[in-house]
Design a protein around this motif. Structure first.
Motif, PDB file in Angstrom:
ATOM      1  N   SER A 169       0.913  -1.194  -0.042  1.00 25.12           N
ATOM      2  CA  SER A 169       0.177   0.311  -0.164  1.00 25.12           C
ATOM      3  C   SER A 169       0.743   1.640  -0.202  1.00 25.12           C
ATOM      4  CB  SER A 169      -0.998   0.077   1.361  1.00 25.12           C
ATOM      5  OG  SER A 169      -2.094  -1.099   1.552  1.00 25.12           O
ATOM      6  N   LEU A 170       2.184   1.057   0.711  1.00 22.90           N
ATOM      7  CA  LEU A 170       2.714   2.628   0.977  1.00 22.90           C
ATOM      8  C   LEU A 170       3.565   2.525  -0.649  1.00 22.90           C
ATOM      9  CD1 LEU A 170       4.520   2.057   4.302  1.00 22.90           C
ATOM     10  CD2 LEU A 170       2.822   3.748   3.435  1.00 22.90           C
ATOM     11  N   GLY A 171       3.905   1.143  -1.118  1.00 23.72           N
ATOM     12  CA  GLY A 171       4.539   1.600  -2.609  1.00 23.72           C
ATOM     13  C   GLY A 171       3.505   2.617  -4.109  1.00 23.72           C
ATOM     14  N   LEU A 172       2.227   1.895  -3.403  1.00 22.82           N
ATOM     15  CA  LEU A 172       1.239   2.415  -3.927  1.00 22.82           C
ATOM     16  C   LEU A 172       0.633   3.588  -4.127  1.00 22.82           C
ATOM     17  CD1 LEU A 172      -1.166   1.752  -6.349  1.00 22.82           C
ATOM     18  CD2 LEU A 172      -2.505   0.793  -5.150  1.00 22.82           C
ATOM     19  N   ARG A 173       0.674   3.829  -2.601  1.00 27.43           N
ATOM     20  CA  ARG A 173       0.553   5.187  -2.036  1.00 27.43           C
ATOM     21  C   ARG A 173       2.034   6.810  -2.920  1.00 27.43           C
ATOM     22  NH1 ARG A 173      -4.310   6.695   0.724  1.00 27.43           N
ATOM     23  NH2 ARG A 173      -4.496   4.321   0.334  1.00 27.43           N
ATOM     24  N   SER A 174       3.566   6.109  -3.259  1.00 29.84           N
ATOM     25  CA  SER A 174       4.759   6.812  -3.698  1.00 29.84           C
ATOM     26  C   SER A 174       4.149   6.727  -5.013  1.00 29.84           C
ATOM     27  CB  SER A 174       5.576   5.973  -3.032  1.00 29.84           C
ATOM     28  OG  SER A 174       5.424   4.622  -4.004  1.00 29.84           O
ATOM     29  N   PHE A 175       3.027   5.367  -5.481  1.00 29.26           N
ATOM     30  CA  PHE A 175       2.994   5.863  -7.235  1.00 29.26           C
ATOM     31  C   PHE A 175       2.332   7.222  -7.160  1.00 29.26           C
ATOM     32  CE2 PHE A 175       4.674   4.108 -10.443  1.00 29.26           C
ATOM     33  CZ  PHE A 175       5.257   2.321 -10.782  1.00 29.26           C
ATOM     34  N   TYR A 176       1.405   7.445  -6.324  1.00 30.74           N
ATOM     35  CA  TYR A 176       0.089   8.305  -6.416  1.00 30.74           C
ATOM     36  C   TYR A 176       0.707   9.587  -6.296  1.00 30.74           C
ATOM     37  CZ  TYR A 176      -3.518   4.981  -5.745  1.00 30.74           C
ATOM     38  OH  TYR A 176      -4.309   3.808  -5.655  1.00 30.74           O
ATOM     39  N   PHE A 177       1.637   9.735  -5.334  1.00 32.34           N
ATOM     40  CA  PHE A 177       2.752  11.531  -4.746  1.00 32.34           C
ATOM     41  C   PHE A 177       3.383  11.361  -5.920  1.00 32.34           C
ATOM     42  CE2 PHE A 177       1.744  10.627  -0.566  1.00 32.34           C
ATOM     43  CZ  PHE A 177       1.850  12.466  -0.296  1.00 32.34           C
ATOM     44  N   THR A 178       3.785  10.411  -7.324  1.00 34.23           N
ATOM     45  CA  THR A 178       4.593  11.154  -8.451  1.00 34.23           C
ATOM     46  C   THR A 178       3.583  11.537  -9.744  1.00 34.23           C
ATOM     47  OG1 THR A 178       3.956   9.209  -9.405  1.00 34.23           O
ATOM     48  CG2 THR A 178       6.301   9.106  -8.638  1.00 34.23           C
ATOM     49  N   LEU A 179       1.925  11.783  -9.486  1.00 32.71           N
ATOM     50  CA  LEU A 179       1.406  12.437 -10.334  1.00 32.71           C
ATOM     51  C   LEU A 179       1.350  14.190 -10.260  1.00 32.71           C
ATOM     52  CD1 LEU A 179      -0.360  12.673 -12.439  1.00 32.71           C
ATOM     53  CD2 LEU A 179      -2.146  11.956 -10.933  1.00 32.71           C
ATOM     54  N   PRO A 180       1.474  14.390  -9.503  1.00 33.92           N
ATOM     55  CA  PRO A 180       1.574  16.032  -8.730  1.00 33.92           C
ATOM     56  C   PRO A 180       3.242  16.151  -9.073  1.00 33.92           C
ATOM     57  CG  PRO A 180       0.315  15.042  -7.334  1.00 33.92           C
ATOM     58  CD  PRO A 180       0.740  13.933  -8.122  1.00 33.92           C
ATOM     59  N   LEU A 181       4.372  15.709  -8.531  1.00 36.15           N
ATOM     60  CA  LEU A 181       5.927  15.746  -8.590  1.00 36.15           C
ATOM     61  C   LEU A 181       5.804  16.145 -10.718  1.00 36.15           C
ATOM     62  CD1 LEU A 181       7.575  13.461  -6.439  1.00 36.15           C
ATOM     63  CD2 LEU A 181       6.891  15.777  -6.193  1.00 36.15           C
ATOM     64  N   PHE A 182       4.953  14.876 -11.076  1.00 35.25           N
ATOM     65  CA  PHE A 182       5.310  15.436 -12.475  1.00 35.25           C
ATOM     66  C   PHE A 182       4.920  15.843 -13.055  1.00 35.25           C
ATOM     67  CE2 PHE A 182       5.669   9.942 -13.616  1.00 35.25           C
ATOM     68  CZ  PHE A 182       7.222  10.744 -14.722  1.00 35.25           C
ATOM     69  N   LEU A 183       3.446  16.180 -12.663  1.00 40.15           N
ATOM     70  CA  LEU A 183       3.124  17.697 -12.746  1.00 40.15           C
ATOM     71  C   LEU A 183       3.772  18.758 -12.955  1.00 40.15           C
ATOM     72  CD1 LEU A 183      -0.610  16.788 -12.804  1.00 40.15           C
ATOM     73  CD2 LEU A 183       0.550  16.848 -14.310  1.00 40.15           C
TER      74      LEU A 183
END
Length: 235
Positions: A184-198
Motif C-alpha cells: 500500500s505504501l508503494g502504491l501511495r508513492s506511485f500516487y505521489f509521482t502524479l503531482p511531481l510529474f505535473l
C-alpha cells in the motif's frame, strides 16, 4: 523570475503538506478507528483469512486445499508487487536519463509555463520524481519479502512444534499485514509521482493535482463502519 519562483515556494510545499497532513490523519484513523477505513477493515479480514486457512489441521484434505488456495492468493499478491517494482525501477532509469540530459536540453517556455523554468529547478523536479520511484521500488521489494515468508509459514503444521495454533496464526497474520502495508505504501508513492510529474509544467498544475489526488484518496480510503451500515439498512 523572482515572482515565478515565488509560486514554486508557495504552491509546491502547500500541495505536499496537504497530502502529508491527510496521511497523518489517515494513520490515526487506522490505529484508533480501523473500521472507518478500507485499510483497517482489510487488515482485520486478512487476519481472519489466515486463521481460516490454518484452521483445519484435523482435516488433512481440507488443509491441503486451503494450502493451495493460500499459496495461489499469495502468488497473485507477489505478482502485483513485482509489477509495481519493475515499473518503478524502469521509470527510475528513464528519469535518470532525463536528469543527465536536462541541462541544455528540454526547457519549458516561460510563456506557457508558470514558475521557475531554469535548469537547476528542472533538475530538482526530476530528482524528486526519481526518489519517489526508488522508494516505490524498495517498498514493493519489502512487500515481496513478507509475502514469501507467509507462503512458507502458512503451511507449517503446529504439530510437534512448541507453539500453539492461535499464536502461530497471529504471527502469520501480522506478517501478511506487513507485506500488504508495504504494498500500500508503494502504491501511495506511485500516487505521489502524479503531482511531481505535473510540477514539471509548473506549480499551479502541481497544486491542483495535489488537491484532486487528496479528494480521490479520501474517497478510496474512508468507508462507513459495518455496524452503521447494518443499522441504516434495518431502518
Amino acid at each position: 523570475m523572482e515572482k515565478q519562483s515565488l509560486l514554486d515556494f508557495l504552491l509546491v510545499p502547500g500541495g505536499l503538506l496537504a497530502l502529508v497532513a491527510y496521511h497523518i490523519w489517515l494513520l490515526r484513523q487506522v490505529i484508533n478507528h480501523p473500521t472507518t477505513t478500507v485499510i483497517g477493515i482489510n487488515s482485520i479480514n486478512r487476519r481472519l483469512w489466515v486463521h481460516a486457512m490454518m484452521d483445519h489441521d484435523h482435516d488433512l484434505s481440507r488443509n491441503n486445499n486451503n494450502g493451495v488456495l493460500a499459496v495461489q492468493t499469495l502468488r497473485n499478491n507477489i505478482m502485483a508487487s513485482t509489477l509495481l517494482a519493475s515499473t518503478a525501477i524502469m521509470l527510475s532509469s528513464v528519469i535518470a536519463v532525463l536528469m543527465t540530459h536536462s541541462t541544455g536540453g528540454y526547457r519549458p517556455s516561460s510563456t506557457l509555463f508558470f514558475g521557475d523554468t531554469g535548469d537547476r529547478m528542472l533538475t530538482i523536479k526530476f530528482f524528486f520524481i526519481l526518489v519517489c520511484f526508488i522508494v516505490t521500488f524498495l517498498l514493493n521489494v519489502q512487500s515481496i519479502r513478507y509475502y514469501n515468508h507467509v507462503g512458507i509459514l502458512i503451511n507449517v503444521p503446529c504439530k510437534n512444534i512448541n507453539l500453539n495454533h492461535w499464536t502461530k496464526a497471529e504471527y502469520v497474520g501480522r506478517t501478511l499485514n506487513r507485506g500488504s502495508y508495504f504494498w500500500s505504501l508503494g502504491l501511495r508513492s506511485f500516487y505521489f509521482t502524479l503531482p511531481l510529474f505535473l510540477w514539471v509544467f509548473g506549480p499551479i498544475p502541481m497544486f491542483i493535482s495535489s488537491l484532486s489526488l487528496l479528494s480521490l484518496l479520501y474517497f478510496l480510503d474512508v468507508t462507513t463502519p459495518p455496524e452503521i451500515q447494518s443499522s441504516a439498512a434495518a431502518a
